[in-house]
Structures are given as structure tokens and as C-alpha cells.
Motif scaffolding. Structure first.
Motif, PDB file in Angstrom:
ATOM      1  N   SER A 160      -2.203 -30.678  27.200  1.00 39.86           N
ATOM      2  CA  SER A 160      -2.279 -32.131  27.054  1.00 39.86           C
ATOM      3  C   SER A 160      -3.719 -32.569  26.820  1.00 39.86           C
ATOM      4  CB  SER A 160      -1.706 -32.817  28.290  1.00 39.86           C
ATOM      5  OG  SER A 160      -2.416 -32.449  29.452  1.00 39.86           O
ATOM      6  N   SER A 161      -3.874 -33.731  26.238  1.00 38.89           N
ATOM      7  CA  SER A 161      -5.193 -34.176  25.758  1.00 38.89           C
ATOM      8  C   SER A 161      -6.229 -34.339  26.866  1.00 38.89           C
ATOM      9  CB  SER A 161      -5.048 -35.506  25.009  1.00 38.89           C
ATOM     10  OG  SER A 161      -4.458 -36.491  25.855  1.00 38.89           O
ATOM     11  N   ASP A 162      -5.792 -34.489  28.118  1.00 39.22           N
ATOM     12  CA  ASP A 162      -6.756 -34.672  29.204  1.00 39.22           C
ATOM     13  C   ASP A 162      -7.232 -33.357  29.810  1.00 39.22           C
ATOM     14  OD1 ASP A 162      -4.198 -34.225  30.231  1.00 39.22           O
ATOM     15  OD2 ASP A 162      -4.696 -35.173  32.144  1.00 39.22           O
ATOM     16  N   LEU A 163      -6.768 -32.235  29.241  1.00 39.42           N
ATOM     17  CA  LEU A 163      -7.170 -30.925  29.733  1.00 39.42           C
ATOM     18  C   LEU A 163      -7.848 -30.143  28.616  1.00 39.42           C
ATOM     19  CD1 LEU A 163      -3.917 -29.990  31.683  1.00 39.42           C
ATOM     20  CD2 LEU A 163      -6.114 -30.665  32.701  1.00 39.42           C
ATOM     21  N   ALA A 164      -8.973 -29.517  28.944  1.00 34.63           N
ATOM     22  CA  ALA A 164      -9.718 -28.755  27.925  1.00 34.63           C
ATOM     23  C   ALA A 164      -8.906 -27.556  27.465  1.00 34.63           C
ATOM     24  CB  ALA A 164     -11.050 -28.298  28.503  1.00 34.63           C
ATOM     25  N   PRO A 165      -8.821 -27.327  26.136  1.00 32.94           N
ATOM     26  CA  PRO A 165      -8.085 -26.164  25.632  1.00 32.94           C
ATOM     27  C   PRO A 165      -8.893 -24.883  25.786  1.00 32.94           C
ATOM     28  CG  PRO A 165      -9.071 -27.357  23.805  1.00 32.94           C
ATOM     29  CD  PRO A 165      -9.361 -28.162  25.049  1.00 32.94           C
ATOM     30  N   SER A 166      -8.209 -23.756  25.681  1.00 30.13           N
ATOM     31  CA  SER A 166      -8.867 -22.461  25.772  1.00 30.13           C
ATOM     32  C   SER A 166      -9.707 -22.192  24.531  1.00 30.13           C
ATOM     33  CB  SER A 166      -7.813 -21.360  25.911  1.00 30.13           C
ATOM     34  OG  SER A 166      -8.405 -20.084  25.881  1.00 30.13           O
ATOM     35  N   ILE A 167     -10.759 -21.398  24.688  1.00 31.00           N
ATOM     36  CA  ILE A 167     -11.542 -20.961  23.533  1.00 31.00           C
ATOM     37  C   ILE A 167     -10.871 -19.768  22.858  1.00 31.00           C
ATOM     38  CG2 ILE A 167     -13.717 -21.817  24.467  1.00 31.00           C
ATOM     39  CD1 ILE A 167     -14.414 -18.960  25.282  1.00 31.00           C
ATOM     40  N   PHE A 168      -9.841 -19.205  23.518  1.00 31.54           N
ATOM     41  CA  PHE A 168      -9.116 -18.072  22.963  1.00 31.54           C
ATOM     42  C   PHE A 168      -7.776 -18.541  22.395  1.00 31.54           C
ATOM     43  CE2 PHE A 168     -11.467 -16.020  26.630  1.00 31.54           C
ATOM     44  CZ  PHE A 168     -12.481 -15.516  25.838  1.00 31.54           C
ATOM     45  N   LYS A 169      -7.343 -17.918  21.315  1.00 33.75           N
ATOM     46  CA  LYS A 169      -6.104 -18.297  20.650  1.00 33.75           C
ATOM     47  C   LYS A 169      -5.048 -17.209  20.852  1.00 33.75           C
ATOM     48  CE  LYS A 169      -8.050 -22.000  19.163  1.00 33.75           C
ATOM     49  NZ  LYS A 169      -7.737 -23.266  19.870  1.00 33.75           N
ATOM     50  N   PRO A 170      -3.847 -17.599  21.281  1.00 38.66           N
ATOM     51  CA  PRO A 170      -2.808 -16.591  21.522  1.00 38.66           C
ATOM     52  C   PRO A 170      -2.181 -16.083  20.226  1.00 38.66           C
ATOM     53  CG  PRO A 170      -1.936 -18.786  21.934  1.00 38.66           C
ATOM     54  CD  PRO A 170      -3.402 -18.959  21.634  1.00 38.66           C
ATOM     55  N   ILE A 171      -1.822 -14.810  20.242  1.00 42.82           N
ATOM     56  CA  ILE A 171      -0.981 -14.244  19.201  1.00 42.82           C
ATOM     57  C   ILE A 171       0.155 -13.497  19.882  1.00 42.82           C
ATOM     58  CG2 ILE A 171      -2.830 -14.047  17.486  1.00 42.82           C
ATOM     59  CD1 ILE A 171      -3.013 -11.062  18.112  1.00 42.82           C
ATOM     60  N   CYS A 172       1.229 -13.275  19.169  1.00 45.71           N
ATOM     61  CA  CYS A 172       2.409 -12.654  19.757  1.00 45.71           C
ATOM     62  C   CYS A 172       2.773 -11.403  18.964  1.00 45.71           C
ATOM     63  CB  CYS A 172       3.574 -13.638  19.751  1.00 45.71           C
ATOM     64  SG  CYS A 172       5.045 -13.058  20.636  1.00 45.71           S
ATOM     65  N   HIS A 173       3.187 -10.371  19.670  1.00 41.92           N
ATOM     66  CA  HIS A 173       3.615  -9.132  19.031  1.00 41.92           C
ATOM     67  C   HIS A 173       4.782  -9.413  18.081  1.00 41.92           C
ATOM     68  CE1 HIS A 173       5.062  -5.009  18.556  1.00 41.92           C
ATOM     69  NE2 HIS A 173       3.915  -4.599  19.075  1.00 41.92           N
ATOM     70  N   GLY A 174       4.766  -8.787  16.931  1.00 41.40           N
ATOM     71  CA  GLY A 174       5.764  -9.055  15.908  1.00 41.40           C
ATOM     72  C   GLY A 174       7.172  -8.635  16.264  1.00 41.40           C
ATOM     73  N   GLN A 175       7.352  -7.819  17.327  1.00 39.99           N
ATOM     74  CA  GLN A 175       8.688  -7.385  17.731  1.00 39.99           C
ATOM     75  C   GLN A 175       9.443  -8.441  18.534  1.00 39.99           C
ATOM     76  OE1 GLN A 175      10.338  -4.227  17.055  1.00 39.99           O
ATOM     77  NE2 GLN A 175       8.774  -4.422  15.471  1.00 39.99           N
ATOM     78  N   TYR A 176       8.742  -9.547  18.872  1.00 36.33           N
ATOM     79  CA  TYR A 176       9.427 -10.632  19.587  1.00 36.33           C
ATOM     80  C   TYR A 176      10.113 -11.526  18.556  1.00 36.33           C
ATOM     81  CZ  TYR A 176      10.264 -14.499  22.773  1.00 36.33           C
ATOM     82  OH  TYR A 176      10.871 -15.474  23.545  1.00 36.33           O
ATOM     83  N   PRO A 177      11.372 -11.970  18.763  1.00 36.11           N
ATOM     84  CA  PRO A 177      12.171 -11.849  19.987  1.00 36.11           C
ATOM     85  C   PRO A 177      13.146 -10.671  20.001  1.00 36.11           C
ATOM     86  CG  PRO A 177      13.197 -13.433  18.543  1.00 36.11           C
ATOM     87  CD  PRO A 177      11.968 -12.935  17.811  1.00 36.11           C
ATOM     88  N   GLN A 178      13.091  -9.786  18.980  1.00 36.80           N
ATOM     89  CA  GLN A 178      14.060  -8.679  18.954  1.00 36.80           C
ATOM     90  C   GLN A 178      14.000  -7.843  20.233  1.00 36.80           C
ATOM     91  OE1 GLN A 178      11.831  -9.592  16.613  1.00 36.80           O
ATOM     92  NE2 GLN A 178      12.266  -8.609  14.638  1.00 36.80           N
ATOM     93  N   ILE A 179      12.769  -7.565  20.690  1.00 37.38           N
ATOM     94  CA  ILE A 179      12.610  -6.736  21.884  1.00 37.38           C
ATOM     95  C   ILE A 179      13.219  -7.414  23.105  1.00 37.38           C
ATOM     96  CG2 ILE A 179      10.323  -7.648  22.533  1.00 37.38           C
ATOM     97  CD1 ILE A 179      11.404  -3.959  22.717  1.00 37.38           C
ATOM     98  N   ALA A 180      13.203  -8.748  23.117  1.00 37.12           N
ATOM     99  CA  ALA A 180      13.784  -9.489  24.238  1.00 37.12           C
ATOM    100  C   ALA A 180      15.276  -9.233  24.326  1.00 37.12           C
ATOM    101  CB  ALA A 180      13.509 -10.978  24.076  1.00 37.12           C
ATOM    102  N   ASP A 181      15.960  -9.297  23.189  1.00 35.24           N
ATOM    103  CA  ASP A 181      17.404  -9.080  23.184  1.00 35.24           C
ATOM    104  C   ASP A 181      17.750  -7.672  23.649  1.00 35.24           C
ATOM    105  OD1 ASP A 181      17.707 -11.643  22.187  1.00 35.24           O
ATOM    106  OD2 ASP A 181      17.706 -10.984  20.094  1.00 35.24           O
ATOM    107  N   GLU A 182      17.010  -6.682  23.156  1.00 34.54           N
ATOM    108  CA  GLU A 182      17.303  -5.291  23.476  1.00 34.54           C
ATOM    109  C   GLU A 182      17.132  -4.999  24.970  1.00 34.54           C
ATOM    110  OE1 GLU A 182      14.797  -2.882  21.051  1.00 34.54           O
ATOM    111  OE2 GLU A 182      15.508  -3.780  19.170  1.00 34.54           O
ATOM    112  N   ILE A 183      15.984  -5.415  25.523  1.00 31.97           N
ATOM    113  CA  ILE A 183      15.698  -5.022  26.906  1.00 31.97           C
ATOM    114  C   ILE A 183      16.388  -5.942  27.907  1.00 31.97           C
ATOM    115  CG2 ILE A 183      13.883  -4.534  28.568  1.00 31.97           C
ATOM    116  CD1 ILE A 183      12.120  -3.644  26.362  1.00 31.97           C
ATOM    117  N   ASN A 184      16.574  -7.215  27.552  1.00 28.59           N
ATOM    118  CA  ASN A 184      17.370  -8.072  28.425  1.00 28.59           C
ATOM    119  C   ASN A 184      18.785  -7.524  28.566  1.00 28.59           C
ATOM    120  OD1 ASN A 184      15.328  -9.849  28.994  1.00 28.59           O
ATOM    121  ND2 ASN A 184      15.988 -11.415  27.551  1.00 28.59           N
ATOM    122  N   ASP A 185      19.357  -7.067  27.458  1.00 26.16           N
ATOM    123  CA  ASP A 185      20.695  -6.474  27.509  1.00 26.16           C
ATOM    124  C   ASP A 185      20.714  -5.260  28.437  1.00 26.16           C
ATOM    125  OD1 ASP A 185      21.656  -8.365  25.785  1.00 26.16           O
ATOM    126  OD2 ASP A 185      21.648  -7.083  24.008  1.00 26.16           O
TER     127      ASP A 185
END
Length: 301
Positions: free
Chosen positions: A11-36
Motif C-alpha cells: 500500500s502507498s503508505d508503506l515503503a516498497p522493497s528494493i528487491f523485485k520478486p520472480i517466480c520459478h517457471g514450474q508454478y503453478p504446475q508443481i503446486a498441482d502435482e505435489i498438493n495431490d
């Protein structure tokens, strides 16, 4: 290996991180496999707990925190993060012996045979890297039943204990396993201040986002005594309310991010190392990934 850039700011009243997130390309496929896999084999007590497990989206945690993990190892990262931890100290020690291959699991108890299978598979994949995860994993497991956690009110002692309790060494070991990095003992020692700095950011975002849920749990009678969180400690120290305490912790987290760059520069100046550079870059993705997952997860809702 594909990665996905995540677009998110607080939210605008909180300072953002200087680091930017990235996500592994296997998501969300890996979620379905291991959740199952977990839903099929784990003894969830009821349907609510099954939905709660899926809603926490632990695979998202793995894919945000270890985005540079090789495709063939991202499943291991998820499973290690979801290893069974028991509140009974004696039984926890049995699980540790099973993980080390020193006791045979009971095939009727999922916590035991799943632990056995995971570690056997990791050792078969890469014995040296799997061995590097053992010590930090078992430190984390033992910290969950450490009675020290019941009476912490000093902030510095709290940080010191929670560095183990939150699993800092474990998430770092999972990251190096996934990236195929083996740090020498000297490099591990050189990285220690950088890791401790990261630990405070990791645990404080956990505390910021989980505090309201922990209050509800306590008020519902599920726990007794002091909540294990930096929020009430900062409340008492600064003589402010919980929302102000969380904003103070948020600002501290941003300062630890800036300090990360200073510590990394100092370390690499003393000991130039491509492995340490890769390790420190991986930590930056963990800073951003843990914050985003903490914001999103149903675990803290």
C-alpha cells in the motif's frame, strides 16, 4: 529455466522493497502435482485442514523463494519446506533418525515414510548436496520444540533464537541445493553476517503478516502465554500500539535490505567468489519472495 517476473507493491503508505520478486517457471504446475501427493497420502484430520493446506500455497513459497532452482530440484525444495514437524521432542528425534537413514520408517505412518522417501530421493539425486541440508534441517526441527521460545521478551535475544526457529539456515541450504552451489567452510563463515541480516527480515515479515491470526488463535484458547512475535516486543519497547509496532518493523525490514548491499560488498571485497555472488543474489530473491508470499498466503488469513 524459465522465471516469471512478479508485479507487486505494498500500500502507498508503506515503503516498497528494493528487491523485485520472480517466480520459478514450474508454478503453478508443481503446486498441482505435489498438493495431490500430500492430499492423497497425508492424514489430514478433516476437510477444513485439507483446504487450509491448499490455501497456504506452500508451492508458491518454494517457487518465489527459490526461483533459480533447477527444474528437476524444485519439487525437492517444496517437499523439504513441508516436512512433518512434530511438537513431541522425542518423536521429532525419531524423524531425524529416519531422515538420516538410521531408523526404518513405519509404513503405516505418512510422516515417517514420506520423510524417508524424500531424503532417499535427494541423496540419490546428489548425495553431497543432500548432506549439506541435513544439519540446518535438523537445527530447524529441534528449534520447534525448544522451550526457549516460551519466554522471549528481549528483541536481540528474540532475533538470535528466531534465526534458528524460522529456519534461516534451512532455506539457505535448500536454495544452494536447488542452484547446485557448494560453499566452502570459509565461504559459509564469510556469508554468516549476510545471512543473519537476511534472517531478521525474513522473520519480521512473518511476524507482521501472521500477528492478527496468532491473536485470534490465542483468544480462541488454542495457545496460552506470550505470542512468539516481534510485534508485542516492539510494542512494549516503543510504548506504541500493534499497528505502529508493525510499521516500525516494516521500516526496519527496509533498512536490512539496504544493509544487505553493504554487507555483500564488504564480503566480496575481502573474498571475491562467483559462488558467493550467486548465493547472495539468491538471497535477494528470497527477501522479495518471502514478503510477497507472506502477503498472499491463506496461512495468515
Amino acid at each position: 529455466m524459465e522465471v516469471i517476473t512478479e508485479a507487486w507493491t505494498p500500500s502507498s503508505d508503506l515503503a516498497p522493497s528494493i528487491f523485485k520478486p520472480i517466480c520459478h517457471g514450474q508454478y503453478p504446475q508443481i503446486a498441482d502435482e505435489i498438493n495431490d501427493y500430500f492430499l492423497k497420502h497425508w492424514n489430514f484430520p478433516n476437510e477444513k485442514s485439507r483446504k487450509k493446506f491448499v490455501g497456504a500455497d506452500y508451492s508458491r513459497f518454494a517457487c518465489l523463494n527459490y526461483p533459480l532452482t533447477s527444474n528437476e530440484r524444485i519439487g525437492f525444495a517444496y517437499e523439504i519446506d513441508n516436512m512433518p514437524i512434530e511438537v513431541a521432542e522425542e518423536y521429532n528425534e525419531r524423524l531425524i533418525l529416519i531422515a538420516r537413514g538410521l531408523q526404518t520408517p513405519d509404513p503405516t505412518i505418512p510422516a515417517e515414510w514420506m520423510m524417508w522417501d524424500l531424503w532417499e530421493d535427494m541423496r540419490a539425486h546428489n548425495k553431497e548436496l543432500a548432506f549439506s541440508i541435513e544439519a540446518p534441517c535438523f537445527v530447524f526441527m529441534r528449534a520447534q520444540v525448544d522451550k526457549t521460545r516460551l519466554g522471549l521478551s528481549d528483541l536481540s535475544l528474540y532475533f538470535q533464537f528466531r534465526e534458528k526457529d524460522i529456519g534461516t539456515a534451512l532455506v539457505c541450504a535448500i536454495m544452494t541445493f536447488g542452484m547446485g552451489i557448494i560453499l566452502s567452510e570459509e565461504e559459509q563463515e564469510l556469508a554468516r553476517p549476510v545471512v543473519s541480516n537476511f534472517a531478521k527480515n525474513l522473520l519480521c515479515f512473518n511476524d507482521i503478516y501472521s500477528y492478527e491470526k496468532e491473536l485470534r488463535v490465542q483468544e480462541g484458547g488454542a495457545t496460552c502465554g506470550q505470542i512468539l512475535s516481534a510485534v508485542p516486543i516492539v510494542e512494549a519497547l516503543a510504548k506504541v500500539g500493534p499497528e505502529s509496532a508493525k510499521r516500525i518493523l516494516w521500516t526496519m525490514c527496509r533498512e536490512w535490505e539496504v544493509n544487505h548491499h553493504r554487507l555483500v560488498a564488504d564480503t566480496l571485497r575481502k573474498h571475491p567468489s562467483t559462488k558467493l555472488e550467486a548465493f547472495f543474489k539468491g538471497l535477494e530473491y528470497q527477501y522479495a519472495g518471502n514478503e510477497l508470499w507472506s502477503h498472499e498466503t491463506g496461512r495468515y488469513k
